[in-house]
Scaffold this motif. Structure first.
Motif, PDB file in Angstrom:
ATOM      1  N   TRP A   5       0.871  -1.178   0.000  1.00 21.49           N
ATOM      2  CA  TRP A   5       0.000   0.000   0.000  1.00 21.49           C
ATOM      3  C   TRP A   5       0.905   1.224   0.000  1.00 21.49           C
ATOM      4  N   SER A   6       0.844   2.013  -1.059  1.00 22.86           N
ATOM      5  CA  SER A   6       1.804   3.105  -1.234  1.00 22.86           C
ATOM      6  C   SER A   6       1.737   4.150  -0.126  1.00 22.86           C
ATOM      7  N   SER A   7       0.587   4.280   0.539  1.00 22.67           N
ATOM      8  CA  SER A   7       0.443   5.295   1.582  1.00 22.67           C
ATOM      9  C   SER A   7       0.905   4.816   2.957  1.00 22.67           C
ATOM     10  N   TYR A   8       1.269   3.535   3.063  1.00 22.53           N
ATOM     11  CA  TYR A   8       1.677   3.007   4.362  1.00 22.53           C
ATOM     12  C   TYR A   8       2.918   2.139   4.211  1.00 22.53           C
ATOM     13  N   GLU A   9       3.804   2.238   5.212  1.00 20.84           N
ATOM     14  CA  GLU A   9       5.014   1.412   5.217  1.00 20.84           C
ATOM     15  C   GLU A   9       5.411   1.142   6.666  1.00 20.84           C
ATOM     16  N   LEU A  10       5.637  -0.121   7.000  1.00 23.99           N
ATOM     17  CA  LEU A  10       6.228  -0.487   8.280  1.00 23.99           C
ATOM     18  C   LEU A  10       7.739  -0.544   8.062  1.00 23.99           C
ATOM     19  N   ILE A  11       8.422   0.464   8.544  1.00 24.56           N
ATOM     20  CA  ILE A  11       9.839   0.636   8.228  1.00 24.56           C
ATOM     21  C   ILE A  11      10.716  -0.297   9.048  1.00 24.56           C
ATOM     22  N   ASP A  12      10.493  -0.309  10.362  1.00 20.92           N
ATOM     23  CA  ASP A  12      11.301  -1.146  11.246  1.00 20.92           C
ATOM     24  C   ASP A  12      10.490  -1.466  12.494  1.00 20.92           C
ATOM     25  N   THR A  13      10.864  -2.550  13.166  1.00 23.99           N
ATOM     26  CA  THR A  13      10.248  -2.949  14.429  1.00 23.99           C
ATOM     27  C   THR A  13      11.333  -3.459  15.358  1.00 23.99           C
ATOM     28  N   GLY A  14      11.056  -3.392  16.667  1.00 28.76           N
ATOM     29  CA  GLY A  14      11.991  -3.923  17.646  1.00 28.76           C
ATOM     30  C   GLY A  14      12.069  -3.052  18.874  1.00 28.76           C
ATOM     31  N   PRO A  68       4.782   2.616  20.573  1.00 26.44           N
ATOM     32  CA  PRO A  68       5.018   1.370  21.306  1.00 26.44           C
ATOM     33  C   PRO A  68       4.364   0.187  20.604  1.00 26.44           C
ATOM     34  N   GLU A  69       5.001  -0.974  20.706  1.00 27.19           N
ATOM     35  CA  GLU A  69       4.437  -2.214  20.166  1.00 27.19           C
ATOM     36  C   GLU A  69       4.871  -3.371  21.069  1.00 27.19           C
ATOM     37  N   PRO A  70       3.982  -3.837  21.957  1.00 26.97           N
ATOM     38  CA  PRO A  70       4.372  -4.814  22.978  1.00 26.97           C
ATOM     39  C   PRO A  70       4.875  -6.141  22.433  1.00 26.97           C
ATOM     40  N   GLN A  71       4.548  -6.499  21.184  1.00 22.40           N
ATOM     41  CA  GLN A  71       4.974  -7.793  20.657  1.00 22.40           C
ATOM     42  C   GLN A  71       6.304  -7.735  19.913  1.00 22.40           C
ATOM     43  N   ALA A  72       6.840  -6.542  19.711  1.00 23.49           N
ATOM     44  CA  ALA A  72       8.120  -6.408  19.003  1.00 23.49           C
ATOM     45  C   ALA A  72       9.266  -6.538  19.998  1.00 23.49           C
ATOM     46  N   ILE A  73       9.492  -7.773  20.483  1.00 22.54           N
ATOM     47  CA  ILE A  73      10.461  -7.984  21.561  1.00 22.54           C
ATOM     48  C   ILE A  73      11.888  -8.168  21.042  1.00 22.54           C
ATOM     49  N   LEU A 116       5.606  -8.868  12.091  1.00 22.45           N
ATOM     50  CA  LEU A 116       5.004  -8.412  13.340  1.00 22.45           C
ATOM     51  C   LEU A 116       3.573  -8.927  13.440  1.00 22.45           C
ATOM     52  N   PRO A 117       3.261  -9.816  14.396  1.00 21.47           N
ATOM     53  CA  PRO A 117       1.885 -10.295  14.534  1.00 21.47           C
ATOM     54  C   PRO A 117       0.985  -9.193  15.091  1.00 21.47           C
ATOM     55  N   LEU A 118      -0.190  -9.039  14.500  1.00 21.15           N
ATOM     56  CA  LEU A 118      -1.088  -7.950  14.887  1.00 21.15           C
ATOM     57  C   LEU A 118      -2.525  -8.439  15.040  1.00 21.15           C
ATOM     58  N   GLY A 119      -2.675  -9.576  15.675  1.00 22.33           N
ATOM     59  CA  GLY A 119      -4.006 -10.056  15.978  1.00 22.33           C
ATOM     60  C   GLY A 119      -4.351 -11.341  15.250  1.00 22.33           C
ATOM     61  N   VAL A 120      -5.493 -11.902  15.646  1.00 20.36           N
ATOM     62  CA  VAL A 120      -5.987 -13.129  15.030  1.00 20.36           C
ATOM     63  C   VAL A 120      -7.323 -12.841  14.351  1.00 20.36           C
ATOM     64  N   PHE A 121      -7.674 -13.677  13.376  1.00 23.54           N
ATOM     65  CA  PHE A 121      -8.898 -13.455  12.615  1.00 23.54           C
ATOM     66  C   PHE A 121      -9.604 -14.776  12.368  1.00 23.54           C
ATOM     67  N   TYR A 122     -10.880 -14.679  12.068  1.00 21.82           N
ATOM     68  CA  TYR A 122     -11.692 -15.834  11.641  1.00 21.82           C
ATOM     69  C   TYR A 122     -12.746 -15.279  10.698  1.00 21.82           C
ATOM     70  N   ARG A 123     -12.903 -15.899   9.544  1.00 23.71           N
ATOM     71  CA  ARG A 123     -13.918 -15.414   8.612  1.00 23.71           C
ATOM     72  C   ARG A 123     -14.475 -16.571   7.793  1.00 23.71           C
ATOM     73  N   PHE A 124     -15.719 -16.435   7.383  1.00 24.39           N
ATOM     74  CA  PHE A 124     -16.366 -17.428   6.541  1.00 24.39           C
ATOM     75  C   PHE A 124     -17.442 -16.741   5.722  1.00 24.39           C
TER      76      PHE A 124
END
Length: 298
Positions: free
Chosen positions: A14-23, A39-44, A287-295
């Protein structure tokens, strides 16, 4: 058929968004012209860029208040707009979102959810119903509502926070859309009333938080109330022509827990997918950002 294979989903670029770095329990992101550090609690894991590089690139950095996991303030490192707009164009969708720095580190959009917007748009278009009825619960600033509306759905958007509804309306107008039904109410109260009225929906979209408050102080705790909500939603979903998406972002909920809940309340459904949502940064760290379920019935 029921899928037993846990999936990992990430949005298309997506040209308008970029995740540059995590940690280092943080993430560095670009939204349009501005780069933010949050802050991102899962980026350990360690950062790939240096702290100096993060500081040099960031337009704003979110600093938590002492003793708070969510609330804080943004520290501006260079001049930036109080609000700005970014476009989203993919798979027939052409939307515009307003962004702004909030005291809860959010900016008005959850980029990982972009994996669901084309899905919603496609399902609404494919349903053999003249104007599918779609209900979006815990709808926040309404990206999913816009995706459904642009495909021609009759959309009801429910959130407990009036200011968020106002933000959603701005997104609707910026995207050239209209006629979304706005409801400021506790989600569980709303769905129970809809069942009593005999209403049904072709599409259900749920994005419940780990905790929250309704407009009259109603308490929401995910682990206590989610099962009750799903039980009512099973009565709301149309029996023949339907789709459902649920997303959870809570460190205590795995995709397997969500699968068990959904199967308990909805049974075996066609075209089932479940798993984790993630975003990959510029160094291929996922970077995990949640779980999903769809049908869906189609």
């Amino acid at each position: 058929m029921q899928s037993n294979q846990l999936e990992l989903l990430t949005p298309e670029s997506w040209s308008s968004y970029e995740l540059i770095d995590t940690g280092g329990f943080e993430k560095l992101e670009r939204f349009g012209s501005f780069i933010l550090s949050r802050p991102e609690p899962q980026a350990i894991w360690p950062k790939s860029l240096t702290d100096a590089d993060w500081q040099h690139r960031s337009h704003a950095v979110f600093k938590r208040d002492k003793g708070s996991q969510e609330k804080g303030e943004w520290v501006l490192r260079s001049k930036m707009d109080e609000k700005w707009f970014i476009p989203y164009q993919s798979s027939g969708l052409d939307l515009t979102f307003k962004l702004s720095l909030s005291s809860f580190k959010h900016v008005g959009i959850f980029p990982e959810q972009a994996v669901n917007w084309p899905y919603i748009h496609q399902k609404v278009e494919q349903l053999p119903v003249e104007k599918p009825r779609v209900l979006n619960l815990f709808a926040y600033t309404g990206a999913a509502s816009l995706a459904a509306r642009q495909a021609g759905a009759d959309v009801t958007h429910v959130d407990a926070v009036k200011q968020v509804i106002t933000w959603s309306r701005e997104n609707m107008e910026a995207s050239g859309l209209d006629n979304i039904r706005w409801v400021v109410e506790d989600a569980l109260k709303f769905v129970r009333r809809e069942v009593r009225r005999g209403n049904t929906y072709n599409g259900l979209i749920l994005d419940p938080p780990a905790y929250g408050r309704g407009p009259e102080g109603e308490k929401w705790l995910l682990e206590e109330h989610l099962s009750d909500l799903l039980q009512v939603c099973a009565e709301l979903l149309d029996r023949q022509n339907y789709f459902l998406i649920i997303n959870l972002y809570s460190l205590g909920f795995s995709a397997l827990i969500l699968e068990n809940l959904m199967r308990a309340h909805f049974g075996e459904r066609p075209n089932t997918e479940f798993g984790e949502l993630y975003l990959a940064d510029g160094f291929a760290k996922r970077l995990p950002l949640g779980v999903f379920y769809r049908f869906s019935s189609i």
